[in-house]
Motif scaffolding. Structure first.
Motif, mmCIF file in Angstrom:
data_model
loop_
_atom_site.group_PDB
_atom_site.id
_atom_site.type_symbol
_atom_site.label_atom_id
_atom_site.label_comp_id
_atom_site.label_asym_id
_atom_site.label_seq_id
_atom_site.Cartn_x
_atom_site.Cartn_y
_atom_site.Cartn_z
ATOM 1 N N UNK A 144 69.150 39.090 32.767
ATOM 2 C CA UNK A 144 68.344 39.547 31.626
ATOM 3 C C UNK A 144 69.273 39.654 30.426
ATOM 4 N N UNK A 145 68.693 40.002 29.246
ATOM 5 C CA UNK A 145 69.539 40.134 28.063
ATOM 6 C C UNK A 145 69.777 41.590 27.672
ATOM 7 N N UNK A 146 69.212 42.529 28.457
ATOM 8 C CA UNK A 146 69.536 43.945 28.254
ATOM 9 C C UNK A 146 69.275 44.684 29.556
ATOM 10 N N UNK A 147 69.722 45.929 29.617
ATOM 11 C CA UNK A 147 69.591 46.723 30.840
ATOM 12 C C UNK A 147 68.176 47.294 30.929
ATOM 13 N N UNK A 148 67.323 46.527 31.580
ATOM 14 C CA UNK A 148 65.934 46.923 31.729
ATOM 15 C C UNK A 148 65.700 47.466 33.144
ATOM 16 N N UNK A 149 64.570 48.122 33.332
ATOM 17 C CA UNK A 149 64.279 48.786 34.597
ATOM 18 C C UNK A 149 64.186 47.819 35.775
ATOM 19 N N UNK A 150 63.343 46.801 35.657
ATOM 20 C CA UNK A 150 63.095 45.882 36.776
ATOM 21 C C UNK A 150 64.363 45.147 37.210
ATOM 22 N N UNK A 151 65.149 44.548 36.289
ATOM 23 C CA UNK A 151 66.391 43.890 36.715
ATOM 24 C C UNK A 151 67.389 44.836 37.386
ATOM 25 N N UNK A 152 67.446 46.086 36.918
ATOM 26 C CA UNK A 152 68.352 47.059 37.535
ATOM 27 C C UNK A 152 67.912 47.387 38.959
ATOM 28 N N UNK A 153 66.621 47.524 39.172
ATOM 29 C CA UNK A 153 66.118 47.785 40.517
ATOM 30 C C UNK A 153 66.329 46.574 41.426
ATOM 31 N N UNK A 154 66.229 45.377 40.845
ATOM 32 C CA UNK A 154 66.390 44.154 41.641
ATOM 33 C C UNK A 154 67.796 43.994 42.209
ATOM 34 N N UNK A 155 68.812 44.418 41.443
ATOM 35 C CA UNK A 155 70.193 44.222 41.909
ATOM 36 C C UNK A 155 70.719 45.412 42.710
ATOM 37 N N UNK A 156 69.921 46.486 42.809
ATOM 38 C CA UNK A 156 70.361 47.649 43.586
ATOM 39 C C UNK A 156 70.219 47.364 45.075
ATOM 40 N N UNK A 157 71.178 47.836 45.849
ATOM 41 C CA UNK A 157 71.093 47.684 47.309
ATOM 42 C C UNK A 157 70.579 48.961 47.970
ATOM 43 N N UNK A 158 70.103 49.905 47.154
ATOM 44 C CA UNK A 158 69.486 51.127 47.689
ATOM 45 C C UNK A 158 68.000 50.879 47.940
ATOM 46 N N UNK A 159 67.399 51.781 48.673
ATOM 47 C CA UNK A 159 65.953 51.762 48.837
ATOM 48 C C UNK A 159 65.331 52.328 47.564
ATOM 49 N N UNK A 160 64.608 51.496 46.832
ATOM 50 C CA UNK A 160 64.079 51.893 45.519
ATOM 51 C C UNK A 160 62.645 52.410 45.583
ATOM 52 N N UNK A 161 62.099 52.587 46.772
ATOM 53 C CA UNK A 161 60.699 53.014 46.886
ATOM 54 C C UNK A 161 60.474 54.375 46.214
#
Length: 319
Positions: free
Chosen positions: A183-200
């Motif tokens: 992405x071109x900035x730190x947005x919510x969805x891209x940050x959740x996509x690259x996290x290896x935690x359970x984001x539920x």
């Protein structure tokens, strides 16, 4: 992520305390075109919104609740573009760029704050139009200066508070690497996509926070305009109906553009839209909408045109 993009990102070395924003992975000619376009849009946005702020603060005919809230909208537009565009221009020049973890979270917080504030402000502006059209005799006694200031302060505090909750939650996630954000900035969805935690749990929290910050403001806007529509229909003269509708048309256009682009990014299923389309839509509401807002509110607005003429005439006389 496509195979070519994977090969490109394989050689990027990312420290665990930073991210890498890919931006737009296109030819250099396209990136240079985007750079020039966005630079012009950025300065046009800053100048346009500063002009609105200057006019509202100096012209007596604009010392009304409606223009006070428009000036608040200009402040959040300036805040949004200064948060996104300078770093985006750097990304375009360098075909991607590192951003520190703290810098990423700060950008995310400012972005969330401005977006939530705009959601709340648009609902306050719809309430202002509702009172003006449906209860005109009591308008000045209801929408007093103190009341408008309190509404603005409440929306700012509420926006910053909700955004702070989200900004505190995201850093608690685990990012295993390589921390490359498509992405071109730190947005919510891209940050959740690259996290290896359970984001539920995070997604549930964000949904619950979106109820007071997004869905309730939408309900207020819809309810206000249903009442306004019935009130306009009840006006006997066509001139009166046209005048009443013209006071709401600019706000309706801004609401439609803002929520239309916002929902297309965060509500539409991600499998329906590619990442490129998501980036382009994000570009629309983070960069182009703040430039469009002052144009929409200035277009065919006699009060703003008269204020501009008054200031120009005043400076010419002084010279």
């Amino acid at each position: 992520m496509s195979e070519s993009l994977f090969l490109y990102t394989e050689n990027i070395k990312i420290d665990k305390f930073q991210f890498f924003l890919l931006g737009f992975q296109v030819r250099i000619s396209v990136r240079m075109f985007l750079f020039c376009l966005l630079l012009v849009v950025f300065w046009g946005t800053i100048c346009g919104n500063l002009l609105i702020l200057t006019l509202v603060s100096t012209s007596k005919i604009l010392h009304t609740p409606m223009y006070f809230f428009i000036s608040q909208l200009s402040i959040t537009d300036i805040l949004l573009v200064t948060d996104i565009v300078p770093n985006l221009l750097y990304i375009l020049l360098n075909n991607g760029a590192d951003i520190a973890f703290v810098g990423c979270m700060t950008q995310f917080y400012v972005f969330c704050s401005s977006e939530i504030f705009e959601c709340l402000l648009l609902s306050v502006m719809s309430y202002d139009r509702y009172v003006a059209i449906c209860n005109p005799l009591r308008y000045t006694s209801i929408m007093t200066c103190d009341h408008c200031v309190k509404l603005a302060i409440a929306t700012w505090l509420f926006g910053f508070s909700i955004a702070l909750t989200e900004a505190v939650t995201i850093p608690m996630l685990t990012f295993c690497g390589p921390n490359i954000i498509d992405h071109f900035f730190c947005d919510l969805v891209p940050l959740l996509d690259i996290s290896c935690s359970d984001t539920f749990t995070v997604q549930i929290e964000i949904f619950l926070l979106s109820i007071p910050s997004v869905f309730i403001p939408i309900i207020i806007i819809i309810f206000s305009y249903i009442k306004i529509a019935f009130a306009i229909i009840g006006i006997p003269s066509s001139t009166g109906r046209q005048k009443a509708f013209s006071t709401c048309s600019s706000h309706l256009i801004v609401v439609s553009i803002f929520y239309g682009t916002l929902f297309s990014v965060y509500v539409a299923p991600h499998r329906v839209q590619t990442m490129t389309i998501s980036k382009l839509v994000s570009l629309l509401y983070t960069v182009f909408t703040p430039m469009i807002n002052p144009i929409i509110y200035s277009f065919r607005n006699k009060d703003i045109k008269n204020s501009v003429s008054e200031i120009i005439h005043r400076h010419i006389i002084h010279r």
